[in-house]
Design a protein around this motif. Structure first.
Motif, PDB file in Angstrom:
ATOM      1  N   ALA A  84      -1.057 -11.813  -1.611  1.00 21.53           N
ATOM      2  CA  ALA A  84      -2.021 -11.077  -2.414  1.00 21.53           C
ATOM      3  C   ALA A  84      -1.712  -9.722  -2.556  1.00 21.53           C
ATOM      4  O   ALA A  84      -1.970  -9.357  -3.911  1.00 21.53           O
ATOM      5  N   VAL A  85      -1.333  -9.195  -1.611  1.00 25.83           N
ATOM      6  CA  VAL A  85      -1.218  -7.729  -1.848  1.00 25.83           C
ATOM      7  C   VAL A  85       0.249  -7.421  -2.638  1.00 25.83           C
ATOM      8  O   VAL A  85       0.159  -6.642  -3.613  1.00 25.83           O
ATOM      9  N   ALA A  88      -0.585  -7.881  -6.426  1.00 29.15           N
ATOM     10  CA  ALA A  88      -1.031  -6.770  -7.290  1.00 29.15           C
ATOM     11  C   ALA A  88      -0.210  -5.617  -7.375  1.00 29.15           C
ATOM     12  O   ALA A  88       0.138  -5.115  -8.461  1.00 29.15           O
ATOM     13  N   ILE A  89       0.945  -5.398  -6.167  1.00 29.07           N
ATOM     14  CA  ILE A  89       1.998  -4.272  -6.444  1.00 29.07           C
ATOM     15  C   ILE A  89       2.681  -4.794  -7.568  1.00 29.07           C
ATOM     16  O   ILE A  89       3.074  -3.858  -8.538  1.00 29.07           O
ATOM     17  N   LEU A  92       0.930  -4.480 -11.031  1.00 29.93           N
ATOM     18  CA  LEU A  92       0.683  -3.164 -11.627  1.00 29.93           C
ATOM     19  C   LEU A  92       2.031  -2.209 -11.535  1.00 29.93           C
ATOM     20  O   LEU A  92       1.840  -1.192 -12.190  1.00 29.93           O
TER      21      LEU A  92
ATOM     22  N   ASP C  23      -6.939   0.295 -13.816  1.00 29.95           N
ATOM     23  CA  ASP C  23      -5.646  -0.255 -13.941  1.00 29.95           C
ATOM     24  C   ASP C  23      -5.636  -2.009 -13.752  1.00 29.95           C
ATOM     25  O   ASP C  23      -5.004  -2.690 -14.216  1.00 29.95           O
ATOM     26  N   ALA C  24      -6.873  -2.347 -12.999  1.00 29.78           N
ATOM     27  CA  ALA C  24      -6.947  -3.825 -12.721  1.00 29.78           C
ATOM     28  C   ALA C  24      -8.086  -4.136 -12.177  1.00 29.78           C
ATOM     29  O   ALA C  24      -8.962  -3.304 -11.687  1.00 29.78           O
ATOM     30  N   PHE C  26      -9.268  -7.711 -10.112  1.00 26.42           N
ATOM     31  CA  PHE C  26      -9.209  -8.741  -9.399  1.00 26.42           C
ATOM     32  C   PHE C  26     -10.329  -9.526  -9.078  1.00 26.42           C
ATOM     33  O   PHE C  26     -11.318  -8.816  -8.261  1.00 26.42           O
ATOM     34  N   VAL C  52      -4.879  -4.815 -16.037  1.00 23.08           N
ATOM     35  CA  VAL C  52      -4.539  -6.367 -15.463  1.00 23.08           C
ATOM     36  C   VAL C  52      -5.783  -6.788 -15.235  1.00 23.08           C
ATOM     37  O   VAL C  52      -6.492  -6.140 -14.420  1.00 23.08           O
ATOM     38  N   LEU C  54      -6.943 -10.453 -13.218  1.00 26.12           N
ATOM     39  CA  LEU C  54      -6.428 -11.512 -12.605  1.00 26.12           C
ATOM     40  C   LEU C  54      -7.545 -12.516 -11.838  1.00 26.12           C
ATOM     41  O   LEU C  54      -8.272 -11.731 -11.058  1.00 26.12           O
ATOM     42  N   GLU C  57      -7.376 -16.784  -6.090  1.00 27.85           N
ATOM     43  CA  GLU C  57      -7.598 -18.188  -5.456  1.00 27.85           C
ATOM     44  C   GLU C  57      -8.782 -18.149  -4.469  1.00 27.85           C
ATOM     45  O   GLU C  57      -9.427 -18.950  -4.069  1.00 27.85           O
ATOM     46  N   SER C  58      -9.351 -16.952  -4.178  1.00 29.47           N
ATOM     47  CA  SER C  58     -10.484 -16.767  -3.321  1.00 29.47           C
ATOM     48  C   SER C  58     -10.777 -15.265  -3.332  1.00 29.47           C
ATOM     49  O   SER C  58     -10.061 -14.264  -3.850  1.00 29.47           O
ATOM     50  N   LEU C  60     -10.939 -13.575  -0.642  1.00 27.28           N
ATOM     51  CA  LEU C  60     -10.055 -13.009   0.403  1.00 27.28           C
ATOM     52  C   LEU C  60      -8.768 -12.457  -0.658  1.00 27.28           C
ATOM     53  O   LEU C  60      -8.205 -11.433  -0.044  1.00 27.28           O
ATOM     54  N   ALA C  61      -8.243 -13.306  -1.341  1.00 24.08           N
ATOM     55  CA  ALA C  61      -6.820 -13.102  -2.290  1.00 24.08           C
ATOM     56  C   ALA C  61      -7.496 -11.879  -3.034  1.00 24.08           C
ATOM     57  O   ALA C  61      -6.970 -10.734  -3.320  1.00 24.08           O
ATOM     58  N   ASN C  64      -7.619  -8.522  -1.202  1.00 26.35           N
ATOM     59  CA  ASN C  64      -6.338  -8.100  -0.759  1.00 26.35           C
ATOM     60  C   ASN C  64      -5.399  -7.699  -1.951  1.00 26.35           C
ATOM     61  O   ASN C  64      -4.505  -7.017  -1.978  1.00 26.35           O
ATOM     62  N   MET C  65      -5.742  -8.177  -3.244  1.00 30.98           N
ATOM     63  CA  MET C  65      -4.917  -7.791  -4.455  1.00 30.98           C
ATOM     64  C   MET C  65      -5.502  -6.411  -4.719  1.00 30.98           C
ATOM     65  O   MET C  65      -4.619  -5.404  -5.186  1.00 30.98           O
ATOM     66  N   VAL C  66      -6.683  -6.120  -4.554  1.00 32.17           N
ATOM     67  CA  VAL C  66      -7.443  -4.656  -4.693  1.00 32.17           C
ATOM     68  C   VAL C  66      -6.663  -3.759  -3.523  1.00 32.17           C
ATOM     69  O   VAL C  66      -6.293  -2.697  -4.036  1.00 32.17           O
ATOM     70  N   TYR C  67      -6.350  -4.343  -2.421  1.00 43.29           N
ATOM     71  CA  TYR C  67      -5.614  -3.671  -1.382  1.00 43.29           C
ATOM     72  C   TYR C  67      -4.241  -3.098  -2.015  1.00 43.29           C
ATOM     73  O   TYR C  67      -3.716  -1.692  -1.909  1.00 43.29           O
ATOM     74  N   GLY C  68      -3.531  -4.159  -2.551  1.00 44.18           N
ATOM     75  CA  GLY C  68      -2.157  -3.809  -3.100  1.00 44.18           C
ATOM     76  C   GLY C  68      -2.391  -2.964  -4.123  1.00 44.18           C
ATOM     77  O   GLY C  68      -1.265  -2.023  -4.158  1.00 44.18           O
ATOM     78  N   GLY C  69      -3.175  -3.027  -5.108  1.00 45.22           N
ATOM     79  CA  GLY C  69      -3.157  -2.157  -6.146  1.00 45.22           C
ATOM     80  C   GLY C  69      -3.425  -0.642  -5.724  1.00 45.22           C
ATOM     81  O   GLY C  69      -2.727   0.237  -6.007  1.00 45.22           O
TER      82      GLY C  69
END
Lengths: 254, 75, 360
Positions: A84-85, A88-89, A92, C23-24, C26, C52, C54, C57-58, C60-61, C64-69
């Motif tokens: 998931a991480v 996003a990386i 973006l 920027d995104a 999720f 972006v 998106l 799927e949950s 949780l995801a 964690n996408m927020v974490y990634g961004g």
């Protein structure tokens, strides 16, 4: 024999440590496959000249400290959430080369949903998956990939499918998903296997840059501490037991 | 007749004595030392340096990337 | 020229996210806030600002996408409702532990468990006291109008980047589903790569160039002394937030004998109660915390010196009342009135409670 003394010059250098590896001594146990896989990833990043454009996502598990060993930008993800991480990386930062590095507990147990869905969405990332059939970091408990009969701290009498369920091949599962372009199972137990594994890493990275979707490279590895063997015996045990259960080779390549 | 010879330099402080290089060397060059490094590991060394061809098998498989390899052709 | 529209709270969240240059986004669908992602998908901001959007799927995801961004210094947000926020709590503690700026919107509903899709303020504790493990705080903003749903998205990002901390907008189903007039801000451009490097280059994952060390985003530290130091650093940050970012509104508190304390939609109902009491000559004031963390302790403590009592009015069984009691520190009575499980009180009910519990 002075006439045959090899001069240690740049000209004669055939193998040296890549600059993408830091000088830190890895915390891994002697002979651990993680070290070899780390090195290969670092070498490929170096050879592709992508050090400044690569972002890695490390897991929870033995490889949690991968960020100390590869001199690139890293995010440390919560257990199982690396896909998931990484999603996003990459979304973006489409020009970056993004990969996750995960173990069997992280990728095939707690993170199964994230694994399946990154593969299904076909994100342009590479997934490097080290499968040694055990939870190393927490002290050798049963993993989703632990073989039937194999003893671990939480199946001390051997994995019994009636009690613990069956080991499963997540590589085969993700190869069925439309979003994966390359799924392969490799090992790093011999110099020849290491060379092949490195080619697979290179291909996975190139696929991600070409926008082909997820490349999933599984490394059948050893955990000599968890298996309670010396490193050389662990490699032999892996050849005799793990590889028949997790056969090497490409599962998908499009 | 031309002869290809090799040699390796081992970072003995990085070496954990796992012995994977020793069994991977096709020429029987390496072995573990009876000496130990700062971490208490019996590090590897060239027990039979003359046999080295510089094929780099040991370096390729070393999980701790502590082997540097040189190779030279002697005419 | 000002752009004024009649919009639903949830739709405004989406509009504000685009306009503030996010920027995104999720997310994962959950009632009563699914219109946020629906609106974003309909507006297709990836074609205009490049934002972006998106569907994960949950929750949780999505967190964690927020974490990634956020790791990359990007302006990222998510929205959900109570059960979804519970799933996100793992991500929230990692975000706080890694000091990542991001915005989380909770359009809350009744709990515990699957609860109800009706509005509630039962997530006050979760938002202000943690939810996830460890010593961390979110900055929490509580809007009480559609306009504030819009404005607080902007404010939340500003605070998130100022303090490198996740910021939660704690709304509820009433405000999410309500339609009101809203003045929309002008479109702000998204930060360029160069701007991100200038603002966040010392920590964000922008690619390890030869001129700097590699950046690592992690919340892991095995040395207890180093980690204690880090925890202490967080405390200092939260204290700075307490010092500088408290926001609240007071209505007719100057001469008040009794003060209603209420946030979000409860404050709107409490306002009506205040007017009813004033018409009958009873001096009632209202204090509305806008930031729930940092909590407006000082203004409440100051009022406690002279008022005859406080009534905490909440759509739950009594949560914020504990913070009021801490601020008042026994100086004057603090009572509670609330309804839970999706039920919403009327101004009359609040007035009755005020009379029964305080005025007597």
């Amino acid at each position: 024999m002075a006439e045959f003394e090899v001069q240690k010059t740049q000209e004669n250098l055939v193998y040296s440590r890549t600059k993408v590896l830091t000088d830190n001594v890895m915390h891994y146990c002697p002979g651990c496959s993680h070290g070899t896989v780390h090195k290969l990833i670092a070498e490929v990043i170096d050879e592709m000249n992508m050090q400044d454009k690569t972002i890695g996502v490390s897991p929870v598990g033995c490889a949690v400290f991968a960020y100390n060993y590869l001199d690139i930008d890293w995010a440390e993800a919560a257990h199982g959430r690396a896909p998931a991480v990484a999603t996003a990386i990459k979304r973006l930062n489409p020009d970056k080369m993004v990969f996750t590095y995960q173990g069997d507990g992280d990728l095939a147990a707690i993170g199964t949903a994230e694994t399946i869905h990154i593969c299904n969405r076909g994100e342009n990332v590479a997934i490097f998956f080290v499968n040694n059939g055990i939870y190393g970091m927490t002290g050798g408990q049963m993993a989703p990939t632990t073989l039937i009969g194999m003893k671990t701290a939480t199946c001390p009498y051997g994995r019994d499918p009636k009690l613990h369920g069956f080991p499963y091949k997540i590589g085969n599962i993700v190869s069925q998903l439309e979003g994966t372009c390359y799924v392969t199972r490799q090992s790093v137990n011999t110099p020849a296997a290491v060379r092949k594994a490195k080619k697979a890493i290179r291909k996975a990275f190139e696929n991600s840059l070409a926008g082909k979707g997820v490349s999933f490279v599984e490394f059948v590895g050893t955990c000599n501490s968890g298996w309670k063997m010396d490193p050389v015996a662990a490699n032999k045990w892996m050849e005799e037991n793990m590889i028949p259960a997790y056969p090497l080779g490409d599962l998908k390549d499009i | 007749m031309a002869k290809i010879k090799g040699t390796v330099v081992i970072d003995t402080e990085h070496c954990k004595g796992c012995k994977v290089c020793v069994v991977s060397c096709p020429c029987g060059v390496l072995d573990l030392s009876s000496q130990v490094n700062g971490k208490g590991y019996n590090y590897c060394y060239m027990a039979n340096p003359d046999a080295c061809t510089g094929c780099a098998s040991c370096a390729i498989i070393c999980p701790d990337t502590c082997i540097t390899v040189y190779r030279q052709k002697f005419e | 020229m000002k752009e004024v529209k009649l919009m639903k709270g949830n739709e405004v969240l989406a509009e504000a996210a685009i306009r503030c240059g996010a920027d995104a986004y999720f997310g994962y669908p959950i009632t009563p806030q699914s219109e946020v992602m629906e609106t974003l998908m309909e507006k297709k901001p990836w074609e205009t600002t490049g934002m972006v959007v998106l569907q994960a799927e949950s929750e949780l995801a999505s967190i964690n996408m927020v974490y990634g961004g956020a790791c990359c210094g990007k302006k990222v947000l998510t929205s959900s409702s109570s059960p979804g926020i519970s799933l996100m709590c793992e991500g929230l503690t990692y975000l706080a532990g890694s000091e990542l700026p991001c915005v989380i919107i909770n359009v809350s509903r009744g709990g515990p468990g699957l609860g109800t899709i009706q509005p509630s303020q039962g997530d006050y504790f979760q938002a202000t006291k943690g939810g996830g493990h460890g010593d961390y705080r979110l900055i929490v903003l509580a809007p009480n109008s559609v306009q504030e749903m819009h404005d607080f998205v902007f404010d939340a990002f500003d605070l998130a980047f100022k303090y490198r901390n996740p910021v939660m907008v704690l709304s509820d189903g009433v405000i999410g589903q309500m339609m009101e007039k809203v003045v929309l801000a002008e479109q702000r451009p998204r930060w360029t790569e160069q701007e991100i490097i200038e603002k966040c280059g010392d920590w964000a994952l922008t690619g390890k160039t030869p001129d700097r060390k590699h950046n690592i985003i992690t919340s892991l530290e095995l040395d207890p002394y180093a980690f204690e130091k880090f925890n202490q650093k967080l405390v200092e940050k939260y204290n700075k937030v307490r010092e500088n970012e408290v926001r609240y509104e007071e209505f007719m508190c100057d001469d008040a004998d009794y003060v209603i304390v209420a946030f979000g939609s409860s404050a709107r109902i409490g306002m009506k109660t205040m007017e009813m009491a004033r018409e009958e000559g009873i001096k009632v004031g209202l204090l509305r915390p806008i930031t729930l963390f940092p909590f407006p302790e000082k203004p409440i403590a100051a009022l406690a010196e002279r008022v005859k009592g406080f009534l905490s009015v909440e759509l739950n069984t009594g949560q914020m009342v504990e913070d009021i009691k801490l601020a008042v520190n026994g100086k004057t009575p603090v009572e509670f009135f609330g309804r839970a499980g999706g039920a919403v009180f009327s101004p009359e009910e609040v007035y009755d409670a005020l009379k029964e519990k305080l005025i007597k």
